[in-house]
Design a protein around this motif. Structure first.
Motif, PDB file in Angstrom:
ATOM      1  N   HIS A  19       0.767  -1.224   0.044  1.00 48.02           N
ATOM      2  CA  HIS A  19       0.098   0.018  -0.090  1.00 48.02           C
ATOM      3  C   HIS A  19       0.962   1.383   0.082  1.00 48.02           C
ATOM      4  N   LEU A  20       2.197   1.184   0.027  1.00 48.45           N
ATOM      5  CA  LEU A  20       3.064   2.502   0.266  1.00 48.45           C
ATOM      6  C   LEU A  20       3.386   2.742  -1.346  1.00 48.45           C
ATOM      7  N   GLU A  21       3.437   3.982  -1.548  1.00 46.97           N
ATOM      8  CA  GLU A  21       3.789   4.341  -2.818  1.00 46.97           C
ATOM      9  C   GLU A  21       5.025   4.229  -3.460  1.00 46.97           C
ATOM     10  N   THR A  22       5.195   3.969  -4.601  1.00 48.98           N
ATOM     11  CA  THR A  22       6.598   3.558  -5.117  1.00 48.98           C
ATOM     12  C   THR A  22       7.101   4.916  -5.782  1.00 48.98           C
ATOM     13  N   ARG A  23       8.287   4.882  -5.969  1.00 52.22           N
ATOM     14  CA  ARG A  23       9.354   5.756  -6.651  1.00 52.22           C
ATOM     15  C   ARG A  23      10.053   5.386  -7.570  1.00 52.22           C
ATOM     16  N   PRO A  24      10.884   6.332  -8.428  1.00 51.64           N
ATOM     17  CA  PRO A  24      12.012   5.857  -9.144  1.00 51.64           C
ATOM     18  C   PRO A  24      13.170   5.843  -8.247  1.00 51.64           C
ATOM     19  N   LEU A  25      14.137   5.074  -8.383  1.00 55.41           N
ATOM     20  CA  LEU A  25      15.409   5.174  -7.280  1.00 55.41           C
ATOM     21  C   LEU A  25      16.308   6.040  -7.554  1.00 55.41           C
ATOM     22  N   GLU A  26      16.246   6.787  -8.900  1.00 56.23           N
ATOM     23  CA  GLU A  26      16.889   8.098  -9.136  1.00 56.23           C
ATOM     24  C   GLU A  26      16.510   9.118  -8.140  1.00 56.23           C
ATOM     25  N   GLN A  27      15.115   9.116  -7.732  1.00 56.47           N
ATOM     26  CA  GLN A  27      14.783  10.184  -6.676  1.00 56.47           C
ATOM     27  C   GLN A  27      15.344  10.221  -5.438  1.00 56.47           C
ATOM     28  N   VAL A  28      16.001   8.989  -5.199  1.00 51.25           N
ATOM     29  CA  VAL A  28      16.529   9.000  -3.807  1.00 51.25           C
ATOM     30  C   VAL A  28      17.902   9.622  -3.646  1.00 51.25           C
ATOM     31  N   ASP A  29      18.110  10.743  -2.949  1.00 48.48           N
ATOM     32  CA  ASP A  29      19.319  11.450  -2.704  1.00 48.48           C
ATOM     33  C   ASP A  29      19.791  11.499  -1.272  1.00 48.48           C
ATOM     34  N   LEU A  30      19.038  10.931  -0.322  1.00 48.63           N
ATOM     35  CA  LEU A  30      19.198  11.294   1.052  1.00 48.63           C
ATOM     36  C   LEU A  30      18.956  10.081   1.920  1.00 48.63           C
ATOM     37  N   VAL A  31      19.845   9.889   2.735  1.00 52.78           N
ATOM     38  CA  VAL A  31      19.462   8.923   4.270  1.00 52.78           C
ATOM     39  C   VAL A  31      19.350   9.597   5.250  1.00 52.78           C
ATOM     40  N   VAL A  32      18.224   9.263   6.091  1.00 51.29           N
ATOM     41  CA  VAL A  32      17.869   9.909   7.235  1.00 51.29           C
ATOM     42  C   VAL A  32      18.202   8.845   8.335  1.00 51.29           C
ATOM     43  N   ILE A  33      18.994   9.300   9.226  1.00 54.35           N
ATOM     44  CA  ILE A  33      19.433   8.305  10.554  1.00 54.35           C
ATOM     45  C   ILE A  33      18.490   8.530  11.673  1.00 54.35           C
ATOM     46  N   HIS A  34      17.944   7.707  12.311  1.00 55.66           N
ATOM     47  CA  HIS A  34      16.711   7.785  13.238  1.00 55.66           C
ATOM     48  C   HIS A  34      17.427   6.713  14.508  1.00 55.66           C
ATOM     49  N   CYS A  35      16.925   7.077  15.552  1.00 58.28           N
ATOM     50  CA  CYS A  35      16.844   6.037  16.414  1.00 58.28           C
ATOM     51  C   CYS A  35      15.423   5.499  17.019  1.00 58.28           C
ATOM     52  N   THR A  36      15.190   4.263  17.408  1.00 58.00           N
ATOM     53  CA  THR A  36      13.946   3.963  17.498  1.00 58.00           C
ATOM     54  C   THR A  36      13.182   4.522  18.850  1.00 58.00           C
ATOM     55  N   GLU A  37      13.865   4.818  19.688  1.00 63.80           N
ATOM     56  CA  GLU A  37      13.246   5.222  20.897  1.00 63.80           C
ATOM     57  C   GLU A  37      12.428   4.348  21.549  1.00 63.80           C
ATOM     58  N   LEU A  38      12.879   3.183  21.421  1.00 59.21           N
ATOM     59  CA  LEU A  38      11.844   1.832  22.022  1.00 59.21           C
ATOM     60  C   LEU A  38      13.143   0.834  22.614  1.00 59.21           C
ATOM     61  N   PRO A  39      12.491   0.072  23.475  1.00 52.86           N
ATOM     62  CA  PRO A  39      13.451  -0.699  24.175  1.00 52.86           C
ATOM     63  C   PRO A  39      14.416  -1.657  23.289  1.00 52.86           C
ATOM     64  N   ASP A  40      13.674  -2.305  22.238  1.00 47.27           N
ATOM     65  CA  ASP A  40      14.316  -3.405  21.420  1.00 47.27           C
ATOM     66  C   ASP A  40      13.675  -3.479  19.980  1.00 47.27           C
ATOM     67  N   LEU A  41      14.167  -4.402  19.344  1.00 44.04           N
ATOM     68  CA  LEU A  41      13.752  -4.709  17.782  1.00 44.04           C
ATOM     69  C   LEU A  41      12.313  -4.890  17.836  1.00 44.04           C
ATOM     70  N   ALA A  42      12.093  -5.913  18.455  1.00 44.22           N
ATOM     71  CA  ALA A  42      10.701  -6.286  18.774  1.00 44.22           C
ATOM     72  C   ALA A  42       9.553  -5.177  18.914  1.00 44.22           C
ATOM     73  N   ALA A  43       9.636  -4.319  19.656  1.00 45.89           N
ATOM     74  CA  ALA A  43       8.828  -3.057  20.127  1.00 45.89           C
ATOM     75  C   ALA A  43       8.761  -2.238  18.718  1.00 45.89           C
ATOM     76  N   ALA A  44      10.104  -2.134  18.055  1.00 43.45           N
ATOM     77  CA  ALA A  44      10.149  -1.267  17.023  1.00 43.45           C
ATOM     78  C   ALA A  44       9.437  -1.870  15.742  1.00 43.45           C
ATOM     79  N   ARG A  45       9.212  -3.291  15.816  1.00 43.01           N
ATOM     80  CA  ARG A  45       8.502  -3.887  14.580  1.00 43.01           C
ATOM     81  C   ARG A  45       7.237  -3.623  14.997  1.00 43.01           C
ATOM     82  N   GLU A  46       6.641  -3.853  16.258  1.00 47.40           N
ATOM     83  CA  GLU A  46       5.451  -4.002  16.530  1.00 47.40           C
ATOM     84  C   GLU A  46       4.764  -2.429  16.244  1.00 47.40           C
ATOM     85  N   TYR A  47       5.715  -1.333  16.477  1.00 51.19           N
ATOM     86  CA  TYR A  47       5.038  -0.068  16.175  1.00 51.19           C
ATOM     87  C   TYR A  47       5.209   0.356  14.676  1.00 51.19           C
TER      88      TYR A  47
END
Length: 189
Positions: A19-47
């Motif tokens: 259900h997410l929109e698609t895009r041409p890969l040539e459009q990607v010029d940026l990486v954004v670094i985040h932290c989950t601000e959650l206790p573990d990967l399982a909680a991040a997946r659930e969110y």
């Protein structure tokens, strides 16, 4: 070109990826670094699996790197994930598992982000960034979530105070090391 560092990526698409929109890969010029601000990967997946929008999609990065350096891809690069306001169409989102301000995200008395990022997690991030730079020829920029989302909201403990919505990846993220090791230039606004 030197060989790419070894990196194993486990594909684990979120249920709503179709259900997410698609895009041409040539459009990607940026990486954004985040932290989950959650206790573990399982909680991040659930969110990440929560459906928050009428389209049946939610908030998620493309890649998640756990504290042990393991990497999972929740959203393919050619799909637009919801991870940073105003930049999603051009950006890849990378989430680092880190508690951040959890569970007091907006409490004005608890805005410190004290958890360090393990070397193995940063090693995996650098390897992933090298791979993305090799696979996405338009990729030129890197930013932290806090660089691009500077909005404030009322503090949960005192609505008369304002706190930043996003502080990730936070003060413990090793920007000098990462920038010295990858072919990307930092955007700060």
């Amino acid at each position: 070109m030197p060989p790419l560092p070894d990196l194993s990526i486990v594909d684990a698409p979120l249920p709503y990826v179709p259900h997410l929109e698609t895009r041409p890969l040539e459009q990607v010029d940026l990486v954004v670094i985040h932290c989950t601000e959650l206790p573990d990967l399982a909680a991040a997946r659930e969110y990440g699996e929560r459906k928050l929008y009428p389209s049946g999609t939610g908030n998620s990065g493309h890649y998640y790197i756990d504290r042990d350096g393991s990497v999972r891809r929740y959203v393919p690069d050619d799909h637009i994930a919801h991870h940073v306001r105003g930049h999603n169409a051009r950006a890849i989102g990378i989430e680092l598992v880190n508690a951040g301000r959890y569970p007091h995200w907006l409490d004005s008395r608890r805005q410190a982000m004290d958890e360090a990022y393990p070397d193995v997690q940063i090693d995996a991030l650098v390897a992933l960034l090298h791979r993305l730079a090799a696979e996405l020829p338009s990729l030129r920029h890197i930013a932290g979530h806090q660089d691009l989302d500077r909005g404030t909201v009322a503090a949960s403990d005192d609505p008369s105070l304002q706190v930043r919505r996003k502080l990730d990846p936070g003060p413990r993220f090793p920007w000098p090391r990462v920038l010295a090791e990858v072919p990307l230039h930092r955007l700060t606004g």
